[in-house]
Scaffold this active site. Structure first.
Site, mmCIF file in Angstrom:
data_model
loop_
_atom_site.group_PDB
_atom_site.id
_atom_site.type_symbol
_atom_site.label_atom_id
_atom_site.label_comp_id
_atom_site.label_asym_id
_atom_site.label_seq_id
_atom_site.Cartn_x
_atom_site.Cartn_y
_atom_site.Cartn_z
ATOM 1 C CB ALA A 139 -0.976 0.093 1.068
ATOM 2 C CB SER A 179 -1.220 12.430 -0.842
ATOM 3 O OG SER A 179 -1.741 12.665 -2.323
ATOM 4 C CG HIS A 216 -3.233 13.424 -5.876
ATOM 5 N ND1 HIS A 216 -4.060 13.632 -7.066
ATOM 6 C CD2 HIS A 216 -2.703 12.209 -5.906
ATOM 7 C CE1 HIS A 216 -3.568 12.790 -7.783
ATOM 8 N NE2 HIS A 216 -2.674 11.995 -7.142
ATOM 9 C CG ASP A 236 -3.492 10.792 -10.705
ATOM 10 O OD1 ASP A 236 -2.694 11.011 -10.760
ATOM 11 O OD2 ASP A 236 -4.034 10.090 -9.567
ATOM 12 C CD GLU A 295 1.434 6.739 -8.980
ATOM 13 O OE1 GLU A 295 1.133 7.720 -8.919
ATOM 14 O OE2 GLU A 295 1.211 5.845 -7.619
ATOM 15 C CG HIS A 338 1.246 11.344 -10.043
ATOM 16 N ND1 HIS A 338 0.556 11.292 -8.801
ATOM 17 C CD2 HIS A 338 1.936 12.724 -9.708
ATOM 18 C CE1 HIS A 338 0.785 12.367 -7.924
ATOM 19 N NE2 HIS A 338 1.754 12.953 -8.482
#
Length: 277
Positions: free
Chosen positions: A177, A187, A189, A196, A245, A248
Site C-alpha cells: 500500500a 500526498s 494531490h 492523474d 505512475e 501522475h
C-alpha cells in the site's frame, strides 16, 4: 619681629609644599570623596551588569525552549517533518515531507477539460488556479494533435487520502500500500498541483499500460512545455519511494519542468533533498 617673620616663613613653606604636590587639604578631601563615589559606582555597575547577564542568559534559555517547541511543532503525528512553504508552486511533498494539518489551498478551481467522471462536482476535479490554467493549455494542445486526454484525479483532501490509504492496506497489505498510495498528509494531490490523467485507449483507468499508448507517450514528451513533470518515473523508485505512475503529472512551472525533463531526474534530485524553494 623676627619671631613673626619666622612663623610667616614656615607657613609660606608649608603652603608652597602643598601647592607643589598639587594637593591642598580641601583637594585631598575632595579626591577621597571622588574615589569613594567611583568605587560605589563601580560596584553598582558590576551589580547591574551581573543582573543584565542573568537576564540575557534567561532570555537565551527561553529562546532555546521556544526553538525546541517549534521543532516539535514542525513534525506531524507520525514524526514526518512539515513543510514551511505549502503554498509554493515548488513545494516538495513526499514520504519525508508532510503538509500542515488541515491544509487546503484557497485558490482551487475546476479546469475546463474533460473528466473521466463527466460533469460531477467533485473535489478531485479541482486544481490550484495556475496549475489549472496550464492543464487547460496542455489538453488543448494535445487535442489539436489528435490526442484525447481526460482528467481523472486532482485535489484530494487529507480525509479522502486517509480513506484511500486504509482501503489499500485492506486490499494489498501495508507494505504494498505504501508503494502505491501516500499516507494522509504526504500526498501531492493535497497540494492541488497534481492531476492523474487517463484516456479512452486505457478505458479511462489509471494503469501502467498508459506508458505505451499514444496519449502516455505524448504527455511524457510534451508535459514539461506546460510546466508539468512525470512525477514518479520508471527506474527512479528508490528515489521517489513510489512505483512507476505514467499517469501522475505534477505542476512545477515551465523552467523547472524543462530542466527536470532534459536531465531525466526527479523532483527529489532537483532539490537535492530540500523542501522546495
Amino acid at each position: 619681629m623676627k619671631k613673626v617673620a619666622l612663623t610667616s616663613l614656615i607657613v609660606t613653606l608649608l603652603l608652597a609644599g602643598c601647592s607643589e604636590m598639587g594637593k591642598s587639604p580641601d583637594n585631598i578631601k575632595k579626591r577621597d570623596d571622588e574615589v569613594s563615589k567611583n568605587k560605589n559606582t563601580l560596584v553598582d555597575d558590576r551589580s547591574e551588569q551581573g543582573e543584565q547577564d542573568k537576564n540575557n542568559q534567561s532570555n537565551n534559555n527561553d529562546t532555546a525552549k521556544k526553538n525546541d517547541k517549534t521543532d516539535n511543532q514542525t513534525k506531524n503525528s507520525e514524526g514526518v517533518p512539515v513543510v514551511v512553504n505549502p503554498t509554493a508552486i515548488t513545494v516538495m511533498v513526499n514520504k519525508s515531507n508532510a503538509l500542515p494539518d488541515g491544509y487546503r489551498p484557497n485558490d482551487l478551481v475546476r479546469p475546463k477539460v474533460k473528466y473521466v467522471f463527466g460533469n460531477q462536482k467533485l473535489d478531485k476535479a479541482l486544481m490550484r488556479a495556475e496549475a489549472a490554467a496550464s492543464l487547460e493549455k496542455m489538453f488543448n494542445q494535445a487535442s489539436s494533435q489528435g490526442i484525447q486526454l481526460y482528467a481523472a484525479s486532482g485535489f484530494r483532501s487529507y480525509e479522502t487520502q486517509d480513506y484511500l490509504f486504509k482501503q489499500e492496506i485492506k486490499n494489498v497489505g501495508r507494505e504494498k500500500a505504501e508503494l502505491a498510495v501516500a499516507k494522509p498528509g504526504t500526498s501531492e494531490h493535497q497540494t492541488g498541483l497534481t492531476m492523474d490523467i487517463s484516456a479512452p485507449s486505457v478505458n479511462y483507468t489509471l494503469t501502467q499500460n498508459f506508458e505505451s499508448k499514444n496519449e502516455g507517450k505524448w504527455l511524457a514528451e510534451h508535459a514539461h512545455e506546460f510546466g508539468f513533470i512525470l512525477r514518479y518515473p520508471k527506474g527512479k523508485e528508490d528515489i521517489t519511494k513510489y512505483q512507476f505512475e505514467p499517469w501522475h503529472f505534477r505542476y512545477v512551472g515551465k523552467e523547472i519542468a524543462t530542466e527536470i525533463y532534459k536531465k531525466g531526474i526527479t523532483l527529489e534530485e532537483y532539490f537535492d533533498g530540500k523542501q522546495g524553494i
